[in-house]
Scaffold this active site. Structure first.
Site, mmCIF file in Angstrom:
data_model
loop_
_atom_site.group_PDB
_atom_site.id
_atom_site.type_symbol
_atom_site.label_atom_id
_atom_site.label_comp_id
_atom_site.label_asym_id
_atom_site.label_seq_id
_atom_site.Cartn_x
_atom_site.Cartn_y
_atom_site.Cartn_z
ATOM 1 N N LYS A 173 0.845 -1.189 0.000
ATOM 2 C CA LYS A 173 0.000 0.000 0.000
ATOM 3 C C LYS A 173 0.884 1.244 0.000
ATOM 4 C CE LYS A 173 -2.111 2.997 2.879
ATOM 5 N NZ LYS A 173 -2.155 4.037 1.887
ATOM 6 N N PRO A 174 1.008 1.886 -1.169
ATOM 7 C CA PRO A 174 1.777 3.126 -1.188
ATOM 8 C C PRO A 174 0.940 4.258 -0.589
ATOM 9 C CG PRO A 174 1.023 2.553 -3.412
ATOM 10 C CD PRO A 174 0.459 1.529 -2.472
ATOM 11 N N GLY A 226 6.815 5.813 7.943
ATOM 12 C CA GLY A 226 5.928 6.976 7.982
ATOM 13 C C GLY A 226 6.055 7.725 9.291
ATOM 14 N N GLU A 248 10.001 2.232 10.391
ATOM 15 C CA GLU A 248 10.975 3.304 10.149
ATOM 16 C C GLU A 248 10.208 4.591 10.337
ATOM 17 O OE1 GLU A 248 12.165 1.972 5.980
ATOM 18 O OE2 GLU A 248 13.963 2.899 6.783
ATOM 19 N N CYS A 282 13.484 11.819 6.060
ATOM 20 C CA CYS A 282 13.543 11.517 7.502
ATOM 21 C C CYS A 282 14.937 11.745 8.052
ATOM 22 C CB CYS A 282 13.086 10.087 7.738
ATOM 23 S SG CYS A 282 13.987 8.923 6.718
ATOM 24 N N GLU A 383 10.151 17.383 14.130
ATOM 25 C CA GLU A 383 10.491 17.186 12.723
ATOM 26 C C GLU A 383 9.863 18.329 11.906
ATOM 27 O OE1 GLU A 383 8.647 13.787 10.721
ATOM 28 O OE2 GLU A 383 10.660 13.111 10.215
HETATM 29 P P1 NAD Z 1 2.037 8.735 7.305
HETATM 30 O O1 NAD Z 1 2.344 8.035 8.578
HETATM 31 O O2 NAD Z 1 0.944 9.726 7.294
HETATM 32 O O3 NAD Z 1 1.660 7.675 6.168
HETATM 33 C C1 NAD Z 1 2.536 6.650 5.786
HETATM 34 C C2 NAD Z 1 1.734 5.506 5.197
HETATM 35 O O4 NAD Z 1 0.914 4.934 6.219
HETATM 36 C C3 NAD Z 1 0.773 5.923 4.088
HETATM 37 O O5 NAD Z 1 0.713 4.904 3.115
HETATM 38 C C4 NAD Z 1 -0.536 6.061 4.830
HETATM 39 O O6 NAD Z 1 -1.667 5.925 3.995
HETATM 40 C C5 NAD Z 1 -0.444 4.905 5.827
HETATM 41 N N1 NAD Z 1 -1.248 5.070 7.045
HETATM 42 C C6 NAD Z 1 -1.691 6.219 7.614
HETATM 43 N N2 NAD Z 1 -2.418 5.941 8.716
HETATM 44 C C7 NAD Z 1 -2.419 4.594 8.863
HETATM 45 C C8 NAD Z 1 -2.981 3.700 9.815
HETATM 46 N N3 NAD Z 1 -3.689 4.139 10.852
HETATM 47 N N4 NAD Z 1 -2.789 2.359 9.662
HETATM 48 C C9 NAD Z 1 -2.023 1.902 8.633
HETATM 49 N N5 NAD Z 1 -1.488 2.692 7.684
HETATM 50 C C10 NAD Z 1 -1.671 4.026 7.801
HETATM 51 O O7 NAD Z 1 3.413 9.395 6.816
HETATM 52 P P2 NAD Z 1 3.654 10.340 5.539
HETATM 53 O O8 NAD Z 1 3.125 11.706 5.848
HETATM 54 O O9 NAD Z 1 3.218 9.656 4.291
HETATM 55 O O10 NAD Z 1 5.265 10.386 5.509
HETATM 56 C C11 NAD Z 1 6.043 11.301 6.198
HETATM 57 C C12 NAD Z 1 6.670 10.670 7.436
HETATM 58 O O11 NAD Z 1 7.445 9.534 7.070
HETATM 59 C C13 NAD Z 1 7.649 11.582 8.150
HETATM 60 O O12 NAD Z 1 7.367 11.622 9.533
HETATM 61 C C14 NAD Z 1 9.018 10.951 7.937
HETATM 62 O O13 NAD Z 1 9.947 11.182 8.946
HETATM 63 C C15 NAD Z 1 8.679 9.522 7.803
HETATM 64 N N6 NAD Z 1 9.701 8.806 7.052
HETATM 65 C C16 NAD Z 1 10.579 8.013 7.728
HETATM 66 C C17 NAD Z 1 11.586 7.343 7.041
HETATM 67 C C18 NAD Z 1 12.569 6.457 7.770
HETATM 68 O O14 NAD Z 1 13.268 5.694 7.118
HETATM 69 N N7 NAD Z 1 12.657 6.516 9.070
HETATM 70 C C19 NAD Z 1 11.708 7.488 5.675
HETATM 71 C C20 NAD Z 1 10.798 8.324 5.011
HETATM 72 C C21 NAD Z 1 9.787 8.973 5.716
#
Ligand code: NAD
Length: 414
Positions: A173-174, A226, A248, A282, A383
């Site tokens: 799921k992207p 995320g 992550e 991140c 962040e």
């Molecule tokens: P997000 O947590 O909003 O979403 C990430 C993914 O999770 C999406 O596909 C989203 O649809 C899904 N999602 C959202 N709520 C969910 C739930 N309740 N259950 C299951 N899946 C759910 O994050 P974002 O805004 O897409 O990305 C930005 C964040 O990602 C930043 O905080 C960044 O630091 C982090 N990030 C971390 C790394 C790492 O390697 N540590 C790398 C890239 C991004």
């Protein structure tokens, strides 16, 4: 307008509800394409398909699985330009960085095609002459992989490639906000000869599709990248089933510039890591601690370099920085800058949107250098995920280390 579908049981599929979402270009808010927007039912169907495909895929030798992954990598490389253009249009990053992301994703397929063959076990010395103790690796079952919008192809690839190589089947799921290039990547991987149901793709919200993938007992492993808050929720839900979990999450990385640093090199490295992908990484440099003795020289160099960066739509080959991903990200950055200025920081460059008609409809923001920061400011603790390089000076290395470690995050440091 082109419609991007989901992939369930080897078939490109519309969502059961018929719902579609329009994906817009953050550089001008023009529609790029439509995507079928699934829900819990679609996610459950994909999990069932992956469950059915699992025994067959798990039985295939790692060498044969590796051959398919190498073929998938070739197909992704062949389509790299097309996938990269989509990535730039939906996410904003300049085309040359989008190309790098797609090629890195192809590399993930090659890397794990080989690693799958080296999935060794262990022989453990036995306490009894009558028994032998072996630790053997076996494929676990269905893996749910959930990825964010900042590196939508790469982060998906580095999750699904190891799962497939190990003999697991996958439901991917992207991010619902940047699903297009990831879809093309998954379709190319499937085309390489994966049996139906081995790799599935479902689009939709985290609340519905994401939750189903985590809560449904069919998935035995969840790999998520995320937000930290989302990760905590997933951890709690996955624990109810004692599922394997890889998270992550967010970061807040310090960079330390010591008295004996080569200033030009240090400034260039900090600039690159603070502003790449508009700071939406991140492991971005989020806080720069500079020794008093070189603080002014470093600031001058950083500002000089930052002012040379070219901003614009990512398809323009001459730009260094594209737009930010969304208005929400831009507003969060502005709020943190306002908070820092209120508490005594100064702006050395940037701090606002660029001027000009070409920027009016996009989420552009000038790369920003701030000085006189301290830890009472939100930017030094939370962040940002925006193009800001905040500086604070120190007088001893011990002080620099204390400041760098004064954070609840631990992801990277420079
Ligand atoms: P997000 O947590 O909003 O979403 C990430 C993914 O999770 C999406 O596909 C989203 O649809 C899904 N999602 C959202 N709520 C969910 C739930 N309740 N259950 C299951 N899946 C759910 O994050 P974002 O805004 O897409 O990305 C930005 C964040 O990602 C930043 O905080 C960044 O630091 C982090 N990030 C971390 C790394 C790492 O390697 N540590 C790398 C890239 C991004």
């Amino acid at each position: 307008m082109k419609r991007f579908k989901m992939l369930i049981d080897g078939v490109a599929t519309e969502s059961i509800s018929g719902r579609v979402a329009t994906i817009k270009n953050p550089a001008n808010q023009e529609p790029v394409a439509e995507v079928s927007f699934g829900g819990r039912v679609d996610a459950a169907l994909a999990l069932k398909a992956a469950e059915r495909a699992f025994p067959g895929w798990a039985k295939i030798e790692p060498q044969r699985r590796g051959e398919i992954l190498h073929r998938a990598s070739d197909l992704v490389r062949e389509k790299a330009e097309e996938i990269a253009r989509l990535l730039t249009q939906e996410q904003g990053k300049p085309l040359r960085y989008a190309r790098n992301e797609v090629l890195s994703s192809a590399e993930a397929l090659d890397y794990y095609a080989e690693e799958g063959k080296r999935n060794f076990g262990e022989i453990v010395p036995s306490a009894s002459k009558r028994s032998r103790s072996l630790v053997i690796s076996q494929p676990l079952g269905v893996a749910a992989v959930i990825s964010p919008w900042n590196y939508p192809v790469d982060l998906l690839a580095w999750k699904l490639a190891p799962a497939l190589a190990a003999g697991c089947t996958v439901v991917a799921k992207p991010s619902s906000k940047a699903p297009l290039a990831a879809t093309e990547f998954v379709m190319a991987t499937e085309e390489a000869g994966l049996p139906p149901g081995v790799l599935n793709l479902v689009h939709g919200s985290g609340r519905d599709v994401g939750s189903e993938l985590v809560e449904n007992p069919i998935s035995r492993k969840v790999s998520f990248t995320g937000e930290t808050t989302t990760g905590k929720e997933i951890m709690e839900k996955a624990s109810r089933h004692v599922k394997r979990l890889s998270l992550e999450l967010g970061g807040h990385s310090p960079a330390i510039v010591c008295e004996d640093a080569k200033i030009e090199e240090a400034a260039e490295a900090c600039m690159y890591r603070a502003f790449s992908n508009m700071g939406q990484i991140c492991i971005s440099v989020n806080r720069i601690y500079v020794h008093d003795a070189v603080a002014e020289e470093f600031a001058d160099e950083l500002v000089k370099m930052t002012k040379k960066l070219r901003i614009g739509g990512g398809l323009d080959p001459d730009v260094d920085l594209g737009p930010m991903f969304s208005e929400a990200q831009r507003q969060k950055t502005k709020d943190q800058i306002a908070d820092a200025l209120d508490k005594g920081a100064t702006i050395l460059c940037g701090g606002s949107e660029p001027e000009g008609e070409e920027f009016r409809r996009g989420f552009f923001f000038m790369p920003t250098v701030l000085d006189r920061m301290d830890h009472s400011m939100r930017m030094m603790r939370e962040e940002t995920f925006g193009p800001v390089a905040p500086m604070m000076s120190f007088s001893s290395n011990d002080e620099a280390l204390r400041l760098a470690n004064d954070s609840r995050y631990g992801l990277a440091a420079y």
